[in-house]
Design an enzyme around this catalytic site. Structure first.
Site, PDB file in Angstrom:
ATOM      1  N   GLN A  31      63.817  48.119  23.054  1.00 38.92           N
ATOM      2  CA  GLN A  31      64.620  47.159  23.812  1.00 38.92           C
ATOM      3  C   GLN A  31      65.484  46.361  22.852  1.00 38.92           C
ATOM      4  O   GLN A  31      65.023  45.982  21.779  1.00 38.92           O
ATOM      5  CB  GLN A  31      63.708  46.187  24.559  1.00 38.92           C
ATOM      6  CG  GLN A  31      62.859  46.839  25.618  1.00 38.92           C
ATOM      7  CD  GLN A  31      61.955  45.820  26.293  1.00 38.92           C
ATOM      8  OE1 GLN A  31      61.310  45.019  25.632  1.00 38.92           O
ATOM      9  NE2 GLN A  31      61.922  45.854  27.611  1.00 38.92           N
ATOM     10  N   ARG A  63      55.071  52.262  27.039  1.00 38.15           N
ATOM     11  CA  ARG A  63      54.551  52.112  28.389  1.00 38.15           C
ATOM     12  C   ARG A  63      54.131  53.482  28.894  1.00 38.15           C
ATOM     13  O   ARG A  63      54.839  54.461  28.687  1.00 38.15           O
ATOM     14  CB  ARG A  63      55.621  51.533  29.322  1.00 38.15           C
ATOM     15  CG  ARG A  63      56.039  50.155  28.879  1.00 38.15           C
ATOM     16  CD  ARG A  63      57.130  49.607  29.753  1.00 38.15           C
ATOM     17  NE  ARG A  63      57.561  48.313  29.224  1.00 38.15           N
ATOM     18  CZ  ARG A  63      58.574  47.621  29.698  1.00 38.15           C
ATOM     19  NH1 ARG A  63      59.261  48.078  30.725  1.00 38.15           N
ATOM     20  NH2 ARG A  63      58.900  46.466  29.164  1.00 38.15           N
ATOM     21  N   HIS A 102      64.501  36.486  23.296  1.00 39.97           N
ATOM     22  CA  HIS A 102      63.935  35.448  24.150  1.00 39.97           C
ATOM     23  C   HIS A 102      64.510  34.115  23.746  1.00 39.97           C
ATOM     24  O   HIS A 102      64.467  33.750  22.574  1.00 39.97           O
ATOM     25  CB  HIS A 102      62.408  35.486  24.066  1.00 39.97           C
ATOM     26  CG  HIS A 102      61.866  36.761  24.623  1.00 39.97           C
ATOM     27  ND1 HIS A 102      61.601  37.852  23.841  1.00 39.97           N
ATOM     28  CD2 HIS A 102      61.629  37.124  25.907  1.00 39.97           C
ATOM     29  CE1 HIS A 102      61.190  38.845  24.617  1.00 39.97           C
ATOM     30  NE2 HIS A 102      61.207  38.440  25.865  1.00 39.97           N
ATOM     31  N   LYS A 134      65.464  38.016  38.226  1.00 41.82           N
ATOM     32  CA  LYS A 134      66.307  38.664  37.228  1.00 41.82           C
ATOM     33  C   LYS A 134      67.742  38.749  37.705  1.00 41.82           C
ATOM     34  O   LYS A 134      68.015  38.706  38.907  1.00 41.82           O
ATOM     35  CB  LYS A 134      65.867  40.120  36.995  1.00 41.82           C
ATOM     36  CG  LYS A 134      64.425  40.346  36.718  1.00 41.82           C
ATOM     37  CD  LYS A 134      64.187  41.799  36.322  1.00 41.82           C
ATOM     38  CE  LYS A 134      64.169  42.732  37.515  1.00 41.82           C
ATOM     39  NZ  LYS A 134      63.942  44.128  37.131  1.00 41.82           N
ATOM     40  N   ASP A 140      65.978  43.350  22.665  1.00 35.22           N
ATOM     41  CA  ASP A 140      65.343  42.221  23.323  1.00 35.22           C
ATOM     42  C   ASP A 140      65.691  40.902  22.638  1.00 35.22           C
ATOM     43  O   ASP A 140      65.963  40.863  21.446  1.00 35.22           O
ATOM     44  CB  ASP A 140      63.817  42.425  23.247  1.00 35.22           C
ATOM     45  CG  ASP A 140      63.114  41.881  24.468  1.00 35.22           C
ATOM     46  OD1 ASP A 140      63.782  41.275  25.319  1.00 35.22           O
ATOM     47  OD2 ASP A 140      61.888  42.071  24.563  1.00 35.22           O
ATOM     48  N   CYS A 197      57.846  39.898  24.642  1.00 35.14           N
ATOM     49  CA  CYS A 197      57.844  38.457  24.898  1.00 35.14           C
ATOM     50  C   CYS A 197      56.574  37.726  24.441  1.00 35.14           C
ATOM     51  O   CYS A 197      56.683  36.636  23.886  1.00 35.14           O
ATOM     52  CB  CYS A 197      58.196  38.145  26.346  1.00 35.14           C
ATOM     53  SG  CYS A 197      57.624  39.312  27.559  1.00 35.14           S
ATOM     54  N   HIS A 251      64.552  35.885  29.183  1.00 31.07           N
ATOM     55  CA  HIS A 251      64.411  37.226  28.590  1.00 31.07           C
ATOM     56  C   HIS A 251      65.750  37.903  28.814  1.00 31.07           C
ATOM     57  O   HIS A 251      66.284  37.816  29.913  1.00 31.07           O
ATOM     58  CB  HIS A 251      63.370  38.081  29.307  1.00 31.07           C
ATOM     59  CG  HIS A 251      62.037  37.450  29.514  1.00 31.07           C
ATOM     60  ND1 HIS A 251      60.884  38.021  29.033  1.00 31.07           N
ATOM     61  CD2 HIS A 251      61.656  36.336  30.170  1.00 31.07           C
ATOM     62  CE1 HIS A 251      59.848  37.281  29.399  1.00 31.07           C
ATOM     63  NE2 HIS A 251      60.286  36.258  30.099  1.00 31.07           N
TER      64      HIS A 251
END
Length: 646
Positions: free
Chosen positions: A384, A366, A388, A472, A386, A337, A518
Site C-alpha cells: 500500500q 491478507r 496515516h 471512506k 499508505d 495503521c 488513512h
RNA sequence: GCCGAUGUAGCUCAGGGGUAGAGCACUUCCUUGGUAAGGAAGAGGUCAGGGGUUCAAUUCCCCUCAUAGGCUCCA
C-alpha cells in the site's frame, strides 16, 4: 381526459388509457419504432401499458440507460424462451439485465451445458425474435401464480412467489414462454436484432452457497448488428490490454507456484516502473509535509486485538506465527495503521506538532480466498502507498482536502481523467458491523461530506461500503475502455485513536485525542500498476516507462558509436538500450515496436558521420533526423511536462 | 471456499493407451543491412504434482496444486 406532460414541457390532452406507444406514434412513426419503454411519473413501465392519470412522460429508447435495461431484460426472457424450446423441462431461476447485457440462471438437471450450445441458442433466439412476439403483461393472484409454477414444477419460481404479496404478482408472456416478472418489457421481440451468448458460469440460487448452484448464461443483444460487432471488438481490445498478458510480454511481473498463489514476483522492468511511481509519490508527499516511517512485516497478535482487526478478520486471515519457546503469537501484518499508531505513541505529542503525517510503502498480507485471486488486482501480498495523518479535530477538514488534492494530482499526471468520488458510509440498517460510537461516526461522515462538498468533483454516496472503523472516500476511476476501477481511498477514523489511546497536549495543557486519516492514493502498487497497464495498453508515459529509447545500429560497424550514444543519453538521465543483435534494421524495429519502447534511434553511416540520430516514434514511425542534443531536449521536455509539480 | 473448465518446450498452441510435435524466443554459423519478421544448423520437455487401472499412462480414473470464468468475500 388526462394531461400528459412531455420532457420539453408540452402538455397533451389524452384519453385515459392512452399508451406511451400511442403518443410516440402521434409524434412520428420513426419514434414509435424506437420506443422500448416509458418513464411515467418517474417509474419505468411498458410502452404498451395504459396511462390513466395525469402524468409526466418520457419515452425511452436505446439512447436511454433505462431503455437499454428494458431491452436487455426482455432479451433475457427471449433467451429463456429459446432455452425452453431447446431443452424442455429445464427450470428457471432469475434472469435480470446487468450493466452490459443480461443473464439467466438455469437448472439444466442432468444435462451438461457446453460452449457448443451457444450458437444453437443464438440461432433459436434470432428465429424467435423474428416472430415479433408481443410481451403480454398479466396480473395474477398469488394462488394462480403458485398453481401455474407448481404445474410447471419450477421450484425456483415458487420460491420467489412465496416472498411476494398477493395482488402484486404479474406474469409476462411472449410466444410460448411465460415468466414471473414485474417488467417492464419492450413491445415485441422484433426489437432484438443482434444477439450474442457470451459466457457461462455457476451461480448459487439466491447467492447462497448452501443452496443449489445453477448455470448462469450471459448474453448481450443490440438493435443493430454494427453495435454488437463494436461491442465484441471492445471485448477483444480489453483482452489485448489485459495486464496479465502485457505483464508477461513486457516482463513486468510473474507468479510462481512454488512461491505461492497470489504472491507476485516483480521482474526488473516492473520493479523499475513501480519504483518510479513510488519516487513520484514520495516527492509529492514531501511537499505536503509527510514523514517516512518503516515498520516490520509482522506484529504481535495483541496489536491487532487492540486495533479490532483480529476480532473482525482473525479467523479468515493467515494464522499466527508462533515463537518456538515462548509460544508468543505474531501475525503477518494485514494493515499498517496499528504500527503507525504505535509510532505516534512513541513520544509525547504537542498540538504544535500536528498534523503529523507518517508515510510508508507498507507491504501487507491478507488471506484472499483462492477463487478471488486475479493477476495483480487481487493478491495475497501487496504494497500500500499508505500514510496515516494525525490531526486535531478542527484540522480535519483542511487536511482531508489536501489529501483530495494529492489524489487528483496523481490522477491528472497519469491521465485518468474520468473518475467519481464515492462517499462510502455505514449501512444504516446494521450498525453492529462497525466499531465506535454513533457520535464519532457522524463526525467522521460529516467531515468527509463537507470536505468533498468544497471540491468540484463528481460524487456518489454508497451506504454500507464503509470500513469497519470509519467512513471512506473511494476514488472510482474509468480507464480508457470505460471500465471502472477502485483506486485511491481516504478514510476518516475516530476509533483507532481511541483504541490505541492516542493523545496530544493541547494549548490548554490538557490531553486530547487526535483524529486519524488513512489514505492511499494509488491504493496498492500492484493494483495500480495493473490498472495503469490496461489504461495505457502498456504504452506507459515517457517519464514512467522502463526503457525510453532503443538505439538501433544498422550494422555491427556502428555498435561502438551506439555505445557512446548510450552513455551520452544516460548522462542526460535518459533510459536507453542498444539493440546490437545481428539482425537487419527492419527486424530490430519490429521487435522494439512490440516492446512498446517510445523512441528508436536508427544509426547508420550518415548519422555517425554527421553526429545525428534518425528518430522513430512508437506507433508513429519515422520522425526525421536531429542532433543528439536536440533529441535529448525533446525527451526531457516531454518528461517535465508530464510530471509538472503539484 | 463453491461450480463447471483448463494445465504439453521460455511463450502461443497442436496431438493422443505403445517412451512427444509446430511456430516464435534461445545458442552457433552465414549474411553487414536504411525504417514492422534475412538464411542455415542446434539445443531445449518426468506432457503441473501424487496415487490408481493396465503388459504398457503424457493420454483413462481419483486426489492435490495452479490458472482463467463466474458466485460468495474484500481491513
Amino acid at each position: 381526459m388526462i394531461k400528459i406532460t412531455l420532457p420539453d414541457g408540452t402538455v397533451r390532452e389524452e384519453q385515459s388509457g392512452v399508451t406511451a406507444l400511442d403518443i410516440a406514434k402521434s409524434i412520428s412513426e420513426g419514434l414509435a419504432r424506437n420506443v422500448l419503454s416509458a418513464k411515467v411519473n418517474g417509474q419505468v413501465i411498458d410502452a404498451t401499458r395504459g396511462i390513466t392519470e395525469d402524468s409526466t412522460l418520457q419515452l425511452l429508447t436505446w439512447n436511454d440507460k433505462e431503455g437499454k435495461d428494458t431491452m436487455w431484460h426482455s432479451s433475457a426472457h427471449l433467451m429463456a424462451e429459446a432455452l425452453e424450446a431447446l431443452y424442455p423441462g429445464i427450470k428457471f431461476g432469475i434472469g435480470p439485465n446487468i450493466e452490459t447485457g443480461f443473464y439467466y440462471d438455469v437448472d439444466f438437471g442432468d444435462y451438461k451445458f457446453h460452449h457448443d450450445d451457444f450458437s444453437k441458442i443464438e440461432n433459436k433466439m434470432k428465429e424467435l425474435a423474428k416472430k415479433k412476439s408481443e410481451y403480454i403483461r398479466k396480473d395474477i393472484s398469488k394462488a394462480d401464480a403458485l398453481a401455474y409454477f407448481t404445474d410447471k414444477d419450477d421450484e425456483y419460481k415458487l420460491d420467489l412467489i412465496k416472498d411476494l404479496e398477493d395482488g402484486t404478482i404479474t406474469l409476462y408472456q411472449q410466444g410460448e414462454f411465460t415468466d414471473l416478472c414485474r417488467g417492464p418489457h419492450i413491445p415485441h421481440t422484433g426489437f432484438i436484432k443482434a444477439i450474442k451468448v457470451l459466457s457461462t458460469s455457476g451461480a448459487y440460487w439466491r447467492g447462497d452457497e448452501s443452496r443449489k448452484q445453477l448455470t448462469r448464461i450471459y448474453g448481450v443483444t443490440y438493435p443493430k448488428q454494427k453495435e454488437l460487432t463494436e461491442y465484441l471488438e471492445f471485448l477483444e481490445e480489453a483482452k489485448k490490454r489485459d495486464h496479465r498478458k502485457l505483464g508477461k510480454e513486457l516482463g513486468l511481473f510473474t507468479f510462481s507456484e512454488k512461491v505461492g498463489s497470489g504472491l507476485p514476483l516483480w521482474l526488473p522492468k516492473g520493479a523499475e516502473l513501480r519504483e518510479r511511481l513510488e519516487q513520484f509519490l514520495k516527492k509529492s508527499q514531501k511537499e505536503q509535509g509527510y514523514q517516512p516511517v518503516i515498520t516490520p512485516h509482522i506484529g504481535h497478535k495483541d496489536l491487532y486485538v487492540t486495533s479490532g482487526h483480529y476480532a473482525k478478520y482473525g479467523a479468515d486471515s493467515f494464522q499466527p506465527i508462533t515463537t518456538p519457546h515462548e509460544g508468543e503469537e505474531f501475525l503477518l501484518k494485514p494493515m499498517n495503521c496499528p504500527h503507525h499508531c504505535e509510532i505516534f505513541k512513541s513520544s509525547p505529542r504537542s498540538y504544535k506538532d500536528l498534523p503529523i503525517r507518517f508515510a510508508e510503502f507498507g507491504t501487507v498480507y491478507r488471506y484472499e480466498q483462492s477463487g478471488e485471486l486475479h493477476g495483480l488486482t487481487r493478491v495475497r501480498g501487496f504494497t500500500q502507498d499508505d500514510a496515516h495523518l494525525f490531526c486535531m479535530p478542527e484540522q480535519l477538514k483542511e487536511e482531508f482536502k489536501k489529501v483530495i488534492d494529492l489524489v487528483l494530482y496523481i490522477f491528472k499526471t497519469l491521465d485518468f481523467e474520468d473518475f467519481t468520488a464515492q462517499i462510502s458510509l455505514r449501512d444504516p440498517e446494521d450498525h453492529d458491523k462497525y466499531i465506535g460510537s454513533d457520535e464519532n461516526w457522524e463526525k467522521a461522515e460529516n467531515a468527509i461530506i463537507e470536505a468533498v462538498g468544497e471540491k468540484d468533483i463528481k460524487t456518489v454516496v454508497e451506504y454500507g461500503e464503509a470500513a469497519f472503523y470509519g467512513p471512506k472516500l473511494d476514488f472510482m476511476v474509468k480507464d480508457a475502455l470505460g471500465r471502472s476501477w477502485q483506486l485511491g481511498t481516504i478514510q476518516v477514523d475516530y476509533n483507532l485513536p481511541e483504541r490505541f489511546e492516542l493523545e496530544y497536549t493541547g494549548a490548554d495543557n490538557a490531553k486530547h485525542r487526535p483524529v486519524m486519516i488513512h489514505r492511499a492514493p494509488f491504493g496498492s502498487m500492484e493494483r495500480f500498476v495493473a490498472v495503469l497497464t490496461e489504461h495505457c495498453a502498456g504504452n506507459f508515459p515517457l517519464w514512467l516507462t522502463p526503457t525510453q529509447v532503443a538505439i538501433l545500429p544498422l550494422s555491427e560497424k556502428y555498435n561502438d558509436h551506439a555505445q557512446n550514444l548510450l552513455n551520452l543519453l544516460n548522462k542526460s538521465d535518459i533510459r536507453a538500450l542498444v539493440d546490437d543483435r545481428n539482425e537487419k534494421i527492419g527486424r530490430k524495429i519490429r521487435d522494439n515496436e512490440m516492446k512498446k519502447i517510445p523512441f528508436m534511434l536508427v544509426l547508420g553511416e550518415k548519422e555517425v558521420a554527421e553526429n545525428t540520430v534518425a528518430v522513430r516514434k512508437h506507433g508513429e514511425g519515422d520522425q526525421g533526423v536531429m542532433s543528439v542534443e536536440e533529441f535529448a531536449k525533446v525527451i526531457n521536455e516531454e518528461v517535465d511536462r508530464q510530471t509538472a509539480s503539484l
